[in-house]
Design a protein around this motif. Structure first.
Motif, PDB file in Angstrom:
ATOM      1  N   VAL A 182       1.576   5.782   2.808  1.00  0.00           N
ATOM      2  CA  VAL A 182       2.132   4.633   3.515  1.00  0.00           C
ATOM      3  C   VAL A 182       3.427   4.215   2.829  1.00  0.00           C
ATOM      4  CG1 VAL A 182       1.740   2.239   4.250  1.00  0.00           C
ATOM      5  CG2 VAL A 182      -0.183   3.843   4.144  1.00  0.00           C
ATOM      6  N   ASN A 183       4.459   4.016   3.631  1.00  0.00           N
ATOM      7  CA  ASN A 183       5.731   3.516   3.087  1.00  0.00           C
ATOM      8  C   ASN A 183       5.588   2.015   2.853  1.00  0.00           C
ATOM      9  OD1 ASN A 183       8.325   2.574   2.613  1.00  0.00           O
ATOM     10  ND2 ASN A 183       9.275   3.900   4.116  1.00  0.00           N
ATOM     11  N   ILE A 198       0.844  -1.201   0.000  1.00  0.00           N
ATOM     12  CA  ILE A 198       0.000   0.000   0.000  1.00  0.00           C
ATOM     13  C   ILE A 198       0.877   1.248   0.000  1.00  0.00           C
ATOM     14  CG2 ILE A 198      -1.670   1.331   1.355  1.00  0.00           C
ATOM     15  CD1 ILE A 198      -2.817  -1.295   2.354  1.00  0.00           C
ATOM     16  N   THR A 199       0.558   2.207  -0.865  1.00  0.00           N
ATOM     17  CA  THR A 199       1.275   3.484  -0.903  1.00  0.00           C
ATOM     18  C   THR A 199       0.427   4.632  -0.341  1.00  0.00           C
ATOM     19  OG1 THR A 199       0.506   3.909  -3.163  1.00  0.00           O
ATOM     20  CG2 THR A 199       2.655   2.818  -2.914  1.00  0.00           C
ATOM     21  N   SER A 210       8.699   7.009  -4.801  1.00  0.00           N
ATOM     22  CA  SER A 210       9.387   6.536  -3.588  1.00  0.00           C
ATOM     23  C   SER A 210       9.858   7.680  -2.700  1.00  0.00           C
ATOM     24  CB  SER A 210      10.578   5.650  -3.963  1.00  0.00           C
ATOM     25  OG  SER A 210      10.122   4.491  -4.622  1.00  0.00           O
ATOM     26  N   ASN A 211      10.297   8.807  -3.286  1.00  0.00           N
ATOM     27  CA  ASN A 211      10.758   9.949  -2.500  1.00  0.00           C
ATOM     28  C   ASN A 211       9.650  10.502  -1.606  1.00  0.00           C
ATOM     29  OD1 ASN A 211      13.419   9.986  -3.332  1.00  0.00           O
ATOM     30  ND2 ASN A 211      12.988  11.263  -5.121  1.00  0.00           N
ATOM     31  N   MET A 212       8.411  10.475  -2.113  1.00  0.00           N
ATOM     32  CA  MET A 212       7.273  10.980  -1.346  1.00  0.00           C
ATOM     33  C   MET A 212       6.999  10.112  -0.119  1.00  0.00           C
ATOM     34  SD  MET A 212       4.671  11.819  -4.484  1.00  0.00           S
ATOM     35  CE  MET A 212       3.266  12.066  -3.412  1.00  0.00           C
ATOM     36  N   LEU A 213       7.434   8.856  -0.162  1.00  0.00           N
ATOM     37  CA  LEU A 213       7.058   7.890   0.869  1.00  0.00           C
ATOM     38  C   LEU A 213       8.162   7.601   1.875  1.00  0.00           C
ATOM     39  CD1 LEU A 213       5.164   5.358  -1.422  1.00  0.00           C
ATOM     40  CD2 LEU A 213       4.236   7.308  -0.178  1.00  0.00           C
ATOM     41  N   LYS A 214       9.330   8.240   1.699  1.00  0.00           N
ATOM     42  CA  LYS A 214      10.467   7.960   2.585  1.00  0.00           C
ATOM     43  C   LYS A 214      10.118   8.131   4.054  1.00  0.00           C
ATOM     44  CE  LYS A 214      14.508   8.874  -0.334  1.00  0.00           C
ATOM     45  NZ  LYS A 214      15.592   9.843  -0.627  1.00  0.00           N
ATOM     46  N   ASN A 215       9.422   9.223   4.376  1.00  0.00           N
ATOM     47  CA  ASN A 215       9.114   9.534   5.772  1.00  0.00           C
ATOM     48  C   ASN A 215       7.675   9.195   6.145  1.00  0.00           C
ATOM     49  OD1 ASN A 215      11.727  10.619   6.297  1.00  0.00           O
ATOM     50  ND2 ASN A 215      11.110  12.489   5.219  1.00  0.00           N
TER      51      ASN A 215
END
Length: 457
Positions: free
Chosen positions: A40-41, A19-20, A58-63
């Protein structure tokens, strides 16, 4: 009650998607009563075509929080609800898969707005959410993002409820909702209870405490006791004469009081909780090369533990997260059994302590940082948490690594004076269970304020 949701995923092989983004709107058939929206990461790669479709990379989900960090909220907002989604078989499968990875069985009744639309609005050119919304005049923004799609599904579902003249949807929902078969005397007890965090005490007609529990919603928890069909619940229902409670505001205060008071009062229906509430612990030892090794093992009470866990799996999960956070070696933390280099070294994410490429001094600095954070041995500190009212806080005193007790203070008063502090504190026993409760709470509650005290109080 309905939980209308939409999920965006990484794409990829069947049952390997992550899930993202997730958006959930709790809907009572008339209005939205609660909502949860979060990136969600997924801890895995996002397929390029999905990035192009959703704009989530992926950059949006790092944190972003990982799934296990939002799982409890998802359970809470969907509890006693029918899960509604556009193509619900997909969203529900993804959710069940994620919960299965955590070892948690997630089971909800579902409704699909694609199938409902085909029944109630036949002969449409397309039943994709975007085209259906346009055809029905439903405003839509952020297409292929969880929040935009979930809100469009809320509006579509509201329209479907109006179009359902046979009331099939409503009838089905009523079947799912729990029926109240609570006798009047129990209803009278419930009426007096708050929907707040605290400890509750169930008494028999002699005033004896037959059960002690804690809850973030005392009233809701007592209703569960009074409606549950289990053997224990039926016995409690037959014996209960009154329920008293103590508000704590802080869940930590409730957990500590519950544990202490069960041990002291020994209620007849708390037998299972009298046993030690953790099974595994984190230990350290220094190997022949001078490296500090960490391992999750059964808690035996003999060796000094850094921190403790309710299950082995929760301990392993803790270690995997901290190996990433502190850049530790999988081999030296017991997560990768090998005589050579660990997997993270092979993918250039480990500095090589596993094969003595990194010096013990450099590696041990990071291990000690982890130990320092999660152990309060020899520490003097205050933990500050929620109070019973908006202008109050709870405080927990740890002196030389020993839990001394808890109290409450008004926000208008300072607590840095040791005499004032000690007058606020209600002394409580320090034991292995209280240490586990405190350490576990510190790990999962990021809002807990910690004040380290320089001098021994």
């Amino acid at each position: 009650m309905y939980a209308i949701l939409d999920i965006e995923t990484t794409g990829g092989k069947y049952n390997e998607e992550g899930i993202t983004e997730i958006a959930i709107y709790q809907f009572d058939g008339h209005k939205v009563t609660d909502q949860f929206i979060s990136l969600v990461n997924p801890e895995r790669e996002i397929q390029p075509f999905v990035v192009n479709l959703t704009g989530i990379n992926s950059n949006m989900l790092k944190n972003a929080p990982k799934f296990y960090e939002v799982a409890k909220r998802i359970v809470e907002i969907t509890e006693d609800c029918i899960v509604v989604a556009h193509n619900s078989s997909f969203d529900y499968r993804i959710l069940k898969t994620e919960f299965k990875r955590l070892g948690f069985p997630f089971k909800r009744k579902t409704l699909c707005t694609v199938e409902l639309s085909k029944q109630l609005i036949p002969d449409m050119e397309s039943y994709s959410l975007g085209k259906l919304a346009r055809s029905l005049g439903i405003p839509m923004s952020d297409r292929h993002r969880a929040n935009g799609d979930a809100m469009a599904t809320v509006k579509l579902f509201k329209m479907l409820l109006h179009k359902d003249l046979d009331k099939v949807i409503i009838k089905d929902a009523v079947k799912v909702e729990k029926k109240s078969n609570i006798p009047k005397n129990l209803k009278d007890i419930i009426e007096e209870l708050p929907s707040e965090t605290g400890v509750y005490y169930i008494h028999n007609e002699k005033g004896e405490i037959i059960y002690i529990g804690k809850s973030n919603n005392i009233r809701k928890r007592i209703i569960q006791h009074f409606t549950n069909k289990s053997s224990k619940s039926k016995k409690i229902q037959a014996l209960v004469a009154a329920v008293t409670y103590e508000k704590t505001g802080s869940e930590l205060a409730a957990l500590l009081k519950e544990s202490a008071e069960i041990k002291k009062n020994k209620p007849i229906f708390n037998r299972a909780l009298r046993r030690t509430i953790f099974t595994h612990a984190l230990y350290s030892f220094v190997d022949d090369e001078g490296y500090i090794n960490l391992k999750i093992d059964k808690a035996d009470g003999k060796d000094a533990a850094i921190t403790t866990f309710s299950t082995r799996s929760s301990g392993k999960h803790f270690m995997f997260k901290n190996v990433d956070d502190y850049n530790l070696c999988q081999k030296l933390t017991g997560l990768y059994n090998t005589k050579t280099s660990c997997f993270k070294y092979d993918v250039k994410e480990c500095a090589g302590a596993c094969i003595a490429k990194e010096s013990p001094e450099e590696y041990n600095k990071r291990v000690n940082a982890l130990i320092q954070k999660h152990s309060y041995e020899n520490k003097n500190m205050l933990l500050i948490d929620k109070g019973r009212d908006i202008d109050e806080k709870s405080v927990f005193l740890i002196e030389n690594g020993v839990f001394k007790g808890l109290g409450f203070f008004d926000l208008n008063h300072q607590i840095n004076n040791k005499d004032i502090l000690k007058s606020l504190i209600t002394p409580m026993e320090n034991n292995r269970d209280t240490q586990h409760i405190i350490q576990s709470y510190m790990r999962r509650n990021k809002r807990l304020k910690i004040i380290e005290l320089q001098d021994n109080l």
